[in-house]
Design a protein around this motif. Sequence first.
Motif, PDB file in Angstrom:
ATOM      1  N   ARG A  59      48.486  33.397  31.846  1.00  0.00           N
ATOM      2  CA  ARG A  59      47.990  32.029  32.323  1.00  0.00           C
ATOM      3  C   ARG A  59      46.535  32.269  32.206  1.00  0.00           C
ATOM      4  O   ARG A  59      45.866  31.798  33.022  1.00  0.00           O
ATOM      5  CB  ARG A  59      48.411  32.072  33.566  1.00  0.00           C
ATOM      6  N   PHE A  60      46.216  32.581  30.757  1.00  0.00           N
ATOM      7  CA  PHE A  60      44.909  32.452  30.400  1.00  0.00           C
ATOM      8  C   PHE A  60      43.790  33.213  31.089  1.00  0.00           C
ATOM      9  O   PHE A  60      42.712  33.046  31.577  1.00  0.00           O
ATOM     10  CB  PHE A  60      44.253  31.183  30.363  1.00  0.00           C
ATOM     11  N   ASP A  61      44.509  34.506  31.502  1.00  0.00           N
ATOM     12  CA  ASP A  61      43.798  35.337  32.455  1.00  0.00           C
ATOM     13  C   ASP A  61      43.336  35.065  33.612  1.00  0.00           C
ATOM     14  O   ASP A  61      42.586  35.581  34.210  1.00  0.00           O
ATOM     15  CB  ASP A  61      42.607  36.031  31.551  1.00  0.00           C
ATOM     16  N   ASP A  62      44.145  34.325  34.157  1.00  0.00           N
ATOM     17  CA  ASP A  62      44.028  33.618  35.634  1.00  0.00           C
ATOM     18  C   ASP A  62      43.981  34.940  36.601  1.00  0.00           C
ATOM     19  O   ASP A  62      44.886  36.042  36.395  1.00  0.00           O
ATOM     20  CB  ASP A  62      45.254  32.947  36.246  1.00  0.00           C
ATOM     21  N   PRO A  63      42.919  35.062  37.714  1.00  0.00           N
ATOM     22  CA  PRO A  63      42.803  36.174  38.420  1.00  0.00           C
ATOM     23  C   PRO A  63      44.083  36.191  39.258  1.00  0.00           C
ATOM     24  O   PRO A  63      44.308  34.970  39.771  1.00  0.00           O
ATOM     25  CB  PRO A  63      41.405  35.874  38.928  1.00  0.00           C
ATOM     26  N   CYS A  64      44.495  37.347  39.861  1.00  0.00           N
ATOM     27  CA  CYS A  64      45.528  37.612  40.855  1.00  0.00           C
ATOM     28  C   CYS A  64      45.421  38.650  41.573  1.00  0.00           C
ATOM     29  O   CYS A  64      44.762  39.484  41.266  1.00  0.00           O
ATOM     30  CB  CYS A  64      46.864  37.298  40.298  1.00  0.00           C
ATOM     31  N   VAL A  65      46.154  38.629  42.647  1.00  0.00           N
ATOM     32  CA  VAL A  65      46.185  40.073  43.368  1.00  0.00           C
ATOM     33  C   VAL A  65      47.397  40.585  43.475  1.00  0.00           C
ATOM     34  O   VAL A  65      48.652  39.882  43.469  1.00  0.00           O
ATOM     35  CB  VAL A  65      45.998  39.700  44.870  1.00  0.00           C
ATOM     36  N   ILE A  66      47.814  41.747  43.193  1.00  0.00           N
ATOM     37  CA  ILE A  66      49.094  42.508  43.132  1.00  0.00           C
ATOM     38  C   ILE A  66      49.047  43.402  44.193  1.00  0.00           C
ATOM     39  O   ILE A  66      48.308  44.284  44.378  1.00  0.00           O
ATOM     40  CB  ILE A  66      49.452  43.296  41.793  1.00  0.00           C
ATOM     41  N   LYS A  67      50.295  43.280  44.927  1.00  0.00           N
ATOM     42  CA  LYS A  67      50.369  44.143  46.046  1.00  0.00           C
ATOM     43  C   LYS A  67      51.629  45.061  45.934  1.00  0.00           C
ATOM     44  O   LYS A  67      52.709  44.579  45.548  1.00  0.00           O
ATOM     45  CB  LYS A  67      50.810  43.145  47.292  1.00  0.00           C
ATOM     46  N   GLN A  68      51.476  46.201  45.752  1.00  0.00           N
ATOM     47  CA  GLN A  68      52.657  47.320  45.953  1.00  0.00           C
ATOM     48  C   GLN A  68      52.753  47.984  47.015  1.00  0.00           C
ATOM     49  O   GLN A  68      52.268  48.180  47.931  1.00  0.00           O
ATOM     50  CB  GLN A  68      52.031  48.544  44.494  1.00  0.00           C
TER      51      GLN A  68
END
Length: 608
Positions: A59-68
């Motif tokens: 997604r064009f390097d869209d920022p996101c948060v990954i929760k593990q």
Amino acid sequence: MQICQNPNCSNPFNPDGNKFCLTCGHSNFSNLLVNRYRVLSLLGEGGFGKTYAAQDITRFDDPCVIKQFFPQVQGTAALAKAAELFKQEAKRLYELGENHSQIPRLMAYFEQGSSLYLVQEFIQGQTLLTELRQQTFTEEHIRQVLADLLPILQFIHDRNVIHRDIKPENIMRRQSDGKLVLIDFGGAKQVTQTSLARQATGIFTVGYAPSEQMSGFASPASDLYALGATCARLLTQCLAGQDASGNLFDRLYDVYNAQWLWRDISQEKGISVSDNLGQILDKLLKHLPRERYQSAAEVLQDLNNTKAKTTILSVPQPPSSPVQPLSQPQFLPVQAHQTNKGLILQTIEFDIVTVDAGGTKASRKSHNANLFVEKLGNFLTLEMVQIPGGICLIGSPLGEGSLNEKPQHQVTIPGFFIGQYEITQAQYQAIMGNNPSTFKDEKRPVERVSWYDAVEFCKKLSQKTGRTYRLPSEAEWEYACRAGTTTSFHFGGTISTALANYNGNFTYAFGAIGKYRQETTPVGSFPPNSFGLYDMHGNVWEWCQDNWHNNYNGAPTDGSAWLISGNNNCLLRGGSWDGKPGICRSAFRDWVEADYCASVIGFRVVLE
């Protein structure tokens, strides 16, 4: 950061430079998680897992948060059950984020090894905890925090979701619009932290959670308690903490007497709090759940029940949706005037736009209109625009529309007042005591109301105000919509999704394909017509008084409603967010049975 590519690795995150995975010993690394997410840094960690900042390369390097998340279960069957519950929680989070702009959107969820992952929208901004370290929170600030968060809580509680972890760290002020966003829902943690035999909840933060939640029995009242604790701590700048020996201390709460001391500390610090806000905080923080507020709507009602000069939750206000109005009405510096019926009118000024054949804005002009503001109580108002009487051609001309829009005929319309906006959910809630809408938001139009519901609203509104309110006749509606125009739409011969909310996958005349929002938008999100009326095209269908007739043969010519005793088919006008552009035309008419309701149907009112 390096990502171990062993699909069975339970914790694939490794520092740069490692030759072997710290968890499984595998030697194959990449900078991508599941070939999609570039993990940038660790944001935080706790007993349940870790949170990472990342980019979605698809997604064009869209920022996101990954929760593990690390499920605290043993055995293959238990892990499979936890994964299934996690999937259910993820679906709930997805539905919440898709239907409320102040809840982060869930972009993906997946399993890898024995870990579970959520990928959520990254909210650019700062938490209230950060703000607390930078500024003092006054009563006005606290009121605005409540005004922003209570509708979110009502939204999630209506869907049987409890947040479980409300605190300043989990409330972010979005940089783009200044709105508060509620983050870090505890649902997924519930699956990973608690045993499968005890699914109540083990999610809480000491200093914010009430005793029943810490015992495993959370309810909506538990969230309201945590919101009260958040507001009390913001107001007094007293956070719970640990001393040098690691012992918990909290100046704001007397644990032995189960008593909050926010009033004492406020007095000690010279912090002024009104009786209204003080009583609200006290009730939010009651020790026993049954003594607290039972719904966010109750808190909002008390929050608005104040004589403070600051208006809280006045509706309508400029919308906070991505759709920005081209103009909002402004009161002119002129003296208010009075009608012969004793109504005090104010003059408003606004801009209207017209479009060319392709739907591009061609011109902008300034207009003004007279407005009567009906006060509904608790700072809630109903804006009624004065419509001058006149003569209008009702129906569609040759070459436009269907046979049921013909014959086009001349109608003489006496002057009347009509709602500047469609009736909002806040207004409907204030009069009827409930909100049946699908797309919950106090500034959006109420929907899922039948013709009978709309008529009952008018009846109760009339009783409350002592003035006669009703639905518009079909002729009044079209006259008000056209506002002196003869084109298909009040802004021209075609329509654009920059000017109205409809299904932009379809076009009309020479217009272009636009945006399909798939939901209602806050009232007033688009430019008005020359009478100063908003959303006459699209958003929600609007009920009229009239019964359905297949054409205009024999229709009244004096602007009155065309009624037939025993006819249960009632008129709808204006089109909706889900409809094609052609049905949003000024002349388009349709019908359903009077008891029918849907998320595409609302109404506006007329004052006799």
